[in-house]
Scaffold this active site. Structure first.
Site, PDB file in Angstrom:
ATOM      1  N   HIS A  87       0.856  -1.191   0.000  1.00  0.00           N
ATOM      2  CA  HIS A  87       0.000   0.000   0.000  1.00  0.00           C
ATOM      3  C   HIS A  87       0.890   1.239   0.000  1.00  0.00           C
ATOM      4  O   HIS A  87       0.736   2.120  -0.822  1.00  0.00           O
ATOM      5  CB  HIS A  87      -0.924  -0.006   1.223  1.00  0.00           C
ATOM      6  CG  HIS A  87      -1.893   1.132   1.246  1.00  0.00           C
ATOM      7  ND1 HIS A  87      -2.945   1.196   2.136  1.00  0.00           N
ATOM      8  CD2 HIS A  87      -1.973   2.271   0.511  1.00  0.00           C
ATOM      9  CE1 HIS A  87      -3.635   2.309   1.940  1.00  0.00           C
ATOM     10  NE2 HIS A  87      -3.054   2.984   0.960  1.00  0.00           N
ATOM     11  N   PHE A 141      -2.018   5.830  -8.295  1.00  0.00           N
ATOM     12  CA  PHE A 141      -1.796   5.377  -6.917  1.00  0.00           C
ATOM     13  C   PHE A 141      -0.362   5.687  -6.486  1.00  0.00           C
ATOM     14  O   PHE A 141      -0.120   6.156  -5.370  1.00  0.00           O
ATOM     15  CB  PHE A 141      -2.084   3.878  -6.865  1.00  0.00           C
ATOM     16  CG  PHE A 141      -1.975   3.249  -5.501  1.00  0.00           C
ATOM     17  CD1 PHE A 141      -2.310   3.943  -4.353  1.00  0.00           C
ATOM     18  CD2 PHE A 141      -1.566   1.932  -5.363  1.00  0.00           C
ATOM     19  CE1 PHE A 141      -2.222   3.358  -3.101  1.00  0.00           C
ATOM     20  CE2 PHE A 141      -1.476   1.329  -4.123  1.00  0.00           C
ATOM     21  CZ  PHE A 141      -1.802   2.046  -2.992  1.00  0.00           C
ATOM     22  N   HIS A 144       0.110   9.373  -5.709  1.00  0.00           N
ATOM     23  CA  HIS A 144      -0.484   9.706  -4.411  1.00  0.00           C
ATOM     24  C   HIS A 144       0.459   9.328  -3.271  1.00  0.00           C
ATOM     25  O   HIS A 144       0.696  10.130  -2.358  1.00  0.00           O
ATOM     26  CB  HIS A 144      -1.816   8.967  -4.260  1.00  0.00           C
ATOM     27  CG  HIS A 144      -2.405   9.044  -2.889  1.00  0.00           C
ATOM     28  ND1 HIS A 144      -3.142  10.123  -2.449  1.00  0.00           N
ATOM     29  CD2 HIS A 144      -2.342   8.163  -1.837  1.00  0.00           C
ATOM     30  CE1 HIS A 144      -3.523   9.914  -1.196  1.00  0.00           C
ATOM     31  NE2 HIS A 144      -3.053   8.736  -0.804  1.00  0.00           N
ATOM     32  N   GLU A 145       1.021   8.119  -3.327  1.00  0.00           N
ATOM     33  CA  GLU A 145       1.881   7.660  -2.241  1.00  0.00           C
ATOM     34  C   GLU A 145       3.171   8.469  -2.162  1.00  0.00           C
ATOM     35  O   GLU A 145       3.639   8.800  -1.070  1.00  0.00           O
ATOM     36  CB  GLU A 145       2.185   6.166  -2.410  1.00  0.00           C
ATOM     37  CG  GLU A 145       0.992   5.259  -2.193  1.00  0.00           C
ATOM     38  CD  GLU A 145       0.394   5.398  -0.801  1.00  0.00           C
ATOM     39  OE1 GLU A 145       1.167   5.380   0.184  1.00  0.00           O
ATOM     40  OE2 GLU A 145      -0.837   5.537  -0.689  1.00  0.00           O
ATOM     41  N   LYS A 148       2.151  12.283  -1.019  1.00  0.00           N
ATOM     42  CA  LYS A 148       1.613  12.396   0.343  1.00  0.00           C
ATOM     43  C   LYS A 148       2.602  11.902   1.391  1.00  0.00           C
ATOM     44  O   LYS A 148       2.777  12.539   2.440  1.00  0.00           O
ATOM     45  CB  LYS A 148       0.300  11.619   0.457  1.00  0.00           C
ATOM     46  CG  LYS A 148      -0.329  11.740   1.844  1.00  0.00           C
ATOM     47  CD  LYS A 148      -1.681  11.039   1.912  1.00  0.00           C
ATOM     48  CE  LYS A 148      -2.297  11.186   3.301  1.00  0.00           C
ATOM     49  NZ  LYS A 148      -3.629  10.537   3.391  1.00  0.00           N
ATOM     50  N   HIS A 149       3.263  10.770   1.130  1.00  0.00           N
ATOM     51  CA  HIS A 149       4.100  10.137   2.142  1.00  0.00           C
ATOM     52  C   HIS A 149       5.597  10.196   1.824  1.00  0.00           C
ATOM     53  O   HIS A 149       6.413  10.458   2.705  1.00  0.00           O
ATOM     54  CB  HIS A 149       3.683   8.676   2.319  1.00  0.00           C
ATOM     55  CG  HIS A 149       2.257   8.498   2.736  1.00  0.00           C
ATOM     56  ND1 HIS A 149       1.805   8.804   3.994  1.00  0.00           N
ATOM     57  CD2 HIS A 149       1.175   8.044   2.038  1.00  0.00           C
ATOM     58  CE1 HIS A 149       0.513   8.552   4.070  1.00  0.00           C
ATOM     59  NE2 HIS A 149       0.103   8.092   2.904  1.00  0.00           N
TER      60      HIS A 149
END
Length: 273
Positions: A87, A141, A144-145, A148-149
């Site tokens: 994830h 995806f 986004h990862e 954001k992270h």
């Protein structure tokens, strides 16, 4: 008109040099490492993270609500999905909060071109929908990862390529699926396993307590936590075993690892390779 003293002129020159230097630092520096702070995209500062959390998805649970197939949706692959997939690798704080959308470049797929094959297999998307990113838009995806992270993983991770490569390496080194399979916890649409047994298997293998998230009785996510040098540690707010009672997020005492195919695709969808 009196000529300024030489000492005064030198002082003014030094002051000008310092002002230029500080302005350059202010323009080019996204990180305030000396202060232990990260700069968010809004310009607001936030402290550096305390530890990493590797979050893994169980595909059959993630796919059970799939209603539409597309090339990016791993739920529609013809091959069976029977192992945890990535994830994300998240920078977290010990108090249960986390930094997000820190200063850094936008996602660029070209930066990870040499990693695309393993990323598609081990870090797939389970949806056809675009995901919100940190620039008030939508993207993949992976985008986004990273935004954001990944941007909040400094000073351990310095760029996009290093973020994805590091995550893959940690995922392969700490093979959660292999540990559970060896302990007898395998995909099944009929068996339910004691949550405490799953947690104990991870603890015995990695000497750290994981965190599990469930959807009903089904394991949805399993998270392993690490110090900044990627040595395993207990998750700050994860699973605990005390006096034969187990607590882990939303999980009951007995959980399932559903086999892919029981509800992964509705009958009206068409699988794509």
């Amino acid at each position: 008109m009196a000529t300024p003293p030489i000492k005064a002129i030198l002082c003014m020159q030094l002051l000008a040099l310092f002002m230029v230097a500080f302005s350059v630092i202010g323009i080019n520096c996204s990180w305030d490492a000396e202060e232990g702070l990260l700069r968010k995209r809004s310009g607001v500062h936030q402290r550096q993270f305390d530890y990493f959390k590797l979050s893994l998805l169980w595909p059959a649970t993630a796919c059970r609500n799939t209603t539409r197939c597309c090339s990016s949706n791993a739920c529609c692959r013809s091959s069976s999905l029977s192992e945890f997939t990535i994830h994300g690798l998240w920078a977290d704080y010990n108090d249960g909060t986390w930094p997000a959308c820190c200063s850094g470049p936008q996602f660029d797929k070209k930066e990870i071109s040499t990693l695309l094959k393993p990323l598609r297999k081990y870090w797939p998307s389970f949806s056809c929908e675009a995901v919100s990113n940190c620039h008030h838009g939508k993207g993949t995806f992976w985008a986004h990862e990273w935004e954001k992270h990944g941007t909040c993983s400094y000073p351990v991770v310095h760029d996009e390529y290093e973020y994805f490569l590091t995550t893959l390496n940690v995922y392969f080194k700490y093979n959660v699926t292999g540990v559970l399979f060896e302990a007898g916890y395998v995909p099944s649409n009929s068996e339910k396993y004691p949550l405490g047994g799953i947690i104990t298997a991870i603890q015995n293998a990695f000497h750290a307590t994981p965190e599990l998230i469930c959807s009903g009785d089904d394991v949805e996510e399993l998270r392993i936590c690490f110090y900044k040098d990627f040595q395993p540690r207990d998750c700050a707010s994860g699973s605990i075993i005390r006096r034969d009672r187990v607590s882990s997020g939303s999980c009951p005492q007995y959980v399932s690892l559903p086999a892919y195919g029981s509800w992964g695709l509705n009958n009206h969808t068409k699988a794509v390779s």
